[in-house]
Design a protein around this motif. Structure first.
Motif, PDB file in Angstrom:
ATOM      1  N   SER A  47      33.962  78.518   2.465  1.00 20.80           N
ATOM      2  CA  SER A  47      33.277  77.284   2.442  1.00 20.80           C
ATOM      3  C   SER A  47      33.645  76.567   1.414  1.00 20.80           C
ATOM      4  CB  SER A  47      31.525  77.487   2.741  1.00 20.80           C
ATOM      5  OG  SER A  47      31.089  76.425   2.460  1.00 20.80           O
ATOM      6  N   GLU A  48      33.784  75.173   1.790  1.00 22.00           N
ATOM      7  CA  GLU A  48      33.796  74.121   0.894  1.00 22.00           C
ATOM      8  C   GLU A  48      32.714  73.078   1.044  1.00 22.00           C
ATOM      9  OE1 GLU A  48      37.419  72.224   0.285  1.00 22.00           O
ATOM     10  OE2 GLU A  48      37.571  71.516   2.111  1.00 22.00           O
ATOM     11  N   GLY A  49      31.650  73.448   1.756  1.00 22.62           N
ATOM     12  CA  GLY A  49      30.403  72.566   1.834  1.00 22.62           C
ATOM     13  C   GLY A  49      30.285  72.109   3.275  1.00 22.62           C
ATOM     14  N   THR A  50      30.774  70.916   3.691  1.00 31.56           N
ATOM     15  CA  THR A  50      30.831  70.684   5.085  1.00 31.56           C
ATOM     16  C   THR A  50      32.226  71.295   6.044  1.00 31.56           C
ATOM     17  OG1 THR A  50      31.663  68.498   4.818  1.00 31.56           O
ATOM     18  CG2 THR A  50      29.383  68.874   5.001  1.00 31.56           C
ATOM     19  N   ARG A  51      33.167  71.670   5.052  1.00 30.80           N
ATOM     20  CA  ARG A  51      34.146  72.265   5.996  1.00 30.80           C
ATOM     21  C   ARG A  51      34.434  73.935   5.579  1.00 30.80           C
ATOM     22  NH1 ARG A  51      40.633  72.888   5.256  1.00 30.80           N
ATOM     23  NH2 ARG A  51      40.036  73.162   3.113  1.00 30.80           N
ATOM     24  N   VAL A  52      34.379  74.475   6.562  1.00 31.95           N
ATOM     25  CA  VAL A  52      34.826  76.152   6.369  1.00 31.95           C
ATOM     26  C   VAL A  52      35.967  76.396   7.140  1.00 31.95           C
ATOM     27  CG1 VAL A  52      33.620  78.451   7.154  1.00 31.95           C
ATOM     28  CG2 VAL A  52      32.124  76.797   6.426  1.00 31.95           C
ATOM     29  N   VAL A  53      36.608  77.212   6.245  1.00 36.46           N
ATOM     30  CA  VAL A  53      37.790  77.686   6.739  1.00 36.46           C
ATOM     31  C   VAL A  53      37.648  79.268   7.204  1.00 36.46           C
ATOM     32  CG1 VAL A  53      40.255  77.845   6.253  1.00 36.46           C
ATOM     33  CG2 VAL A  53      39.088  76.047   5.585  1.00 36.46           C
ATOM     34  N   ILE A  83      36.430  74.388  10.489  1.00 33.78           N
ATOM     35  CA  ILE A  83      35.235  74.143  11.122  1.00 33.78           C
ATOM     36  C   ILE A  83      34.267  73.332  10.272  1.00 33.78           C
ATOM     37  CG2 ILE A  83      32.789  75.295  11.900  1.00 33.78           C
ATOM     38  CD1 ILE A  83      34.520  78.077  11.675  1.00 33.78           C
ATOM     39  N   LEU A  84      34.269  71.813  10.822  1.00 32.42           N
ATOM     40  CA  LEU A  84      33.705  70.923  10.093  1.00 32.42           C
ATOM     41  C   LEU A  84      32.110  71.048  10.538  1.00 32.42           C
ATOM     42  CD1 LEU A  84      36.163  68.199  10.854  1.00 32.42           C
ATOM     43  CD2 LEU A  84      36.225  70.048   8.885  1.00 32.42           C
ATOM     44  N   LEU A  85      31.312  71.084   9.628  1.00 30.30           N
ATOM     45  CA  LEU A  85      29.870  71.364   9.865  1.00 30.30           C
ATOM     46  C   LEU A  85      29.138  69.981   9.840  1.00 30.30           C
ATOM     47  CD1 LEU A  85      29.151  74.302   7.616  1.00 30.30           C
ATOM     48  CD2 LEU A  85      29.842  74.353  10.050  1.00 30.30           C
ATOM     49  N   LYS A  87      27.789  76.522  16.734  1.00 34.04           N
ATOM     50  CA  LYS A  87      26.671  75.715  16.795  1.00 34.04           C
ATOM     51  C   LYS A  87      26.188  74.820  15.920  1.00 34.04           C
ATOM     52  CE  LYS A  87      22.958  79.007  16.004  1.00 34.04           C
ATOM     53  NZ  LYS A  87      21.879  79.859  16.874  1.00 34.04           N
ATOM     54  N   TYR A  88      26.792  74.933  14.500  1.00 35.20           N
ATOM     55  CA  TYR A  88      26.650  73.955  13.375  1.00 35.20           C
ATOM     56  C   TYR A  88      27.684  73.078  13.171  1.00 35.20           C
ATOM     57  CZ  TYR A  88      23.362  78.048  12.559  1.00 35.20           C
ATOM     58  OH  TYR A  88      22.197  79.047  12.426  1.00 35.20           O
ATOM     59  N   ALA A  89      28.755  73.220  14.021  1.00 34.80           N
ATOM     60  CA  ALA A  89      30.008  72.332  13.935  1.00 34.80           C
ATOM     61  C   ALA A  89      29.880  71.054  14.715  1.00 34.80           C
ATOM     62  CB  ALA A  89      31.146  73.182  14.146  1.00 34.80           C
ATOM     63  N   HIS A  90      30.471  70.140  14.124  1.00 40.02           N
ATOM     64  CA  HIS A  90      30.754  68.764  14.985  1.00 40.02           C
ATOM     65  C   HIS A  90      31.870  68.872  15.694  1.00 40.02           C
ATOM     66  CE1 HIS A  90      32.684  66.613  11.780  1.00 40.02           C
ATOM     67  NE2 HIS A  90      31.778  66.728  10.898  1.00 40.02           N
ATOM     68  N   THR A  91      32.940  69.389  14.505  1.00 39.13           N
ATOM     69  CA  THR A  91      34.417  69.473  15.229  1.00 39.13           C
ATOM     70  C   THR A  91      34.838  70.906  14.573  1.00 39.13           C
ATOM     71  OG1 THR A  91      34.477  67.262  14.624  1.00 39.13           O
ATOM     72  CG2 THR A  91      36.614  68.429  14.814  1.00 39.13           C
ATOM     73  N   SER A 148      27.401  75.280  21.182  1.00 38.86           N
ATOM     74  CA  SER A 148      28.142  73.980  20.490  1.00 38.86           C
ATOM     75  C   SER A 148      28.582  73.038  21.210  1.00 38.86           C
ATOM     76  CB  SER A 148      29.535  74.638  19.612  1.00 38.86           C
ATOM     77  OG  SER A 148      30.071  73.769  18.972  1.00 38.86           O
ATOM     78  N   LYS A 149      28.197  71.646  20.698  1.00 37.53           N
ATOM     79  CA  LYS A 149      28.689  70.304  21.085  1.00 37.53           C
ATOM     80  C   LYS A 149      29.850  70.031  20.609  1.00 37.53           C
ATOM     81  CE  LYS A 149      24.477  68.704  23.126  1.00 37.53           C
ATOM     82  NZ  LYS A 149      23.434  69.546  22.707  1.00 37.53           N
ATOM     83  N   ALA A 150      30.506  70.742  19.538  1.00 41.20           N
ATOM     84  CA  ALA A 150      31.705  70.441  18.705  1.00 41.20           C
ATOM     85  C   ALA A 150      32.718  69.957  19.526  1.00 41.20           C
ATOM     86  CB  ALA A 150      32.180  71.631  18.010  1.00 41.20           C
TER      87      ALA A 150
END
Ligand SMILES: NC(=O)c1ccc[n+]([C@@H]2O[C@H](COP(=O)([O-])OP(=O)(O)OC[C@H]3O[C@@H](n4cnc5c(N)ncnc54)[C@H](OP(=O)(O)O)[C@@H]3O)[C@@H](O)[C@H]2O)c1
Length: 328
Positions: free
Chosen positions: A283-289, A236-238, A157-161, A213-215
């Motif tokens: 996590s590396e900020g706005t991208r989580v693997v 997971i792109l936040l 739910k925190y992701a856009h992609t 999620s709307k991702a």
């Protein structure tokens, strides 16, 4: 409790019989195969010699006398058995794709009409447990959507992609030989397939939406030269950056009561033969693997189906499923 397996000569069917041999309450009393009717089961599944004395029978619903039936048959075949078995008072877990999606989505994705549609709980117990408890019918999810969704669920739910990149073992294709699964083509080799069009994408998108999620969700599978297992890397792109500690806490809290979710470096060898899903997240900020590993035939199919049966019948959810992975 009497169990019937429709499609027992295939990989998922064989795995159901193997796992149910360790179940405290279930006994497999019927195993069907049209091509092998009359053949002793252990001729096709030699790993089950001494665990089942059954002989394959034809899948005639009227002759099935059981409390629970598993449908381990291809999509479109399951819909010809599901409704009849339920009307006979038999609880059913369907391992095929026939009841995983709404009718119109199923027909679009699979390109065939649905001839006996009804709505069913989607059996990833970690996400849909309430719907599966005491249910008469549960639709068991696809193998890729299971591993992928479990990897991304806490953050969806925190992701856009969300981009899923999966590597799968060859047993995912079932026991029917093909050029793709021919040893020289698959052994010592790795390749992608259905880069943007795999049918399981629809289930992944459905689950992301279920998680609020709307991702945008994307998926590319690859075939790797192993018999079992799916390793999924979820990018997971936040919408907003999240620190490692925060992400880790989110995952651990989300799955804190889940026996089958383990946090460790996911490798196929550690989950092979087991119902566990191993997850690692960075996590590396706005991208989580987030990476998950499952056995496609256990947590991705037959193990999860038994987990659902346990919920449907009021048994301990772990019954028959507590075995460790097999390594090396
Ligand atoms: N393999 C996996 O990793 C995996 C993971 C998740 C879900 N699934 C799903 O689970 C189901 C079974 O997969 P599988 O890999 O075990 O397939 P499989 O190895 O090809 O086995 C299919 C089984 O279904 C029977 N069958 C085929 N058509 C039938 C029909 N019209 N009526 C009754 N029986 C029929 C076959 O025996 P006869 O033809 O002799 O009757 C065989 O026993 C599929 O829907 C698959 O998508 C598989």
């Amino acid at each position: 409790m009497k169990v019937a397996i429709v499609g027992a000569s295939g990989y998922a069917g064989g795995e159901l019989i193997r796992l149910l041999a360790y179940h405290s309450k279930a006994e497999v009393v019927c195993a069907t195969s049209r091509k092998l009717a009359g053949t002793p089961l252990d001729q096709i599944h030699p790993q089950l010699k001494g665990f089942s004395n059954l002989t394959f029978t034809n899948p005639e619903t009227d002759a099935i006398d059981a409390d629970v039936a598993f449908l381990a048959v291809p999509h479109t075949a399951a819909m010809t058995y599901a409704g009849k078995l339920v009307s006979q008072g038999i609880k059913v877990v369907d391992l095929s794709a026939d009841y995983r999606l709404p009718k119109d989505v199923f027909e679009k994705v699979y390109g065939v009409p649905h001839t006996d549609y009804f709505k069913a709980p989607y059996g990833i117990p970690e996400l849909h447990r309430k719907d599966c408890i005491n249910a008469t019918f549960v639709s068991n999810p696809g193998c890729f959507p299971t591993g992928a969704t479990l990897a991304a669920a806490p953050l969806a739910k925190y992701a856009h992609t969300i981009i899923y990149d999966s590597k799968t073992g060859v047993s995912g294709a079932g026991d029917n030989p093909s050029a793709t699964t021919h040893y020289p083509n698959v052994g010592d080799n790795v390749g992608p397939y259905k880069l943007t069009t795999h049918r399981h994408l629809a289930e992944m998108q459905q689950e992301a939406a279920f998680l609020g999620s709307k991702a945008a969700v994307y998926f590319t599978p690859h075939l790797v030269p192993v018999n079992r297992g799916i390793l999924t890397t979820a990018h997971i792109l936040l919408k907003e950056p999240m620190e490692q500690k925060e992400v880790e806490k989110l995952y651990h809290d989300y799955y804190k009561n889940e026996y089958f979710i383990r946090f460790q470096k996911p490798v196929l060898g550690a989950v092979r033969g087991s119902n566990f899903c191993d997850i690692m997240v960075e996590s590396e900020g706005t991208r989580v693997v987030a990476v998950s590993a499952i056995d496609n035939l256990v947590k991705g199919a037959s193990g999860q189906a038994i987990q659902n049966m346990n919920l449907m019948c009021g048994f301990d959810e772990k019954d028959g499923l507590t075995g460790a992975g097999v390594f090396p």
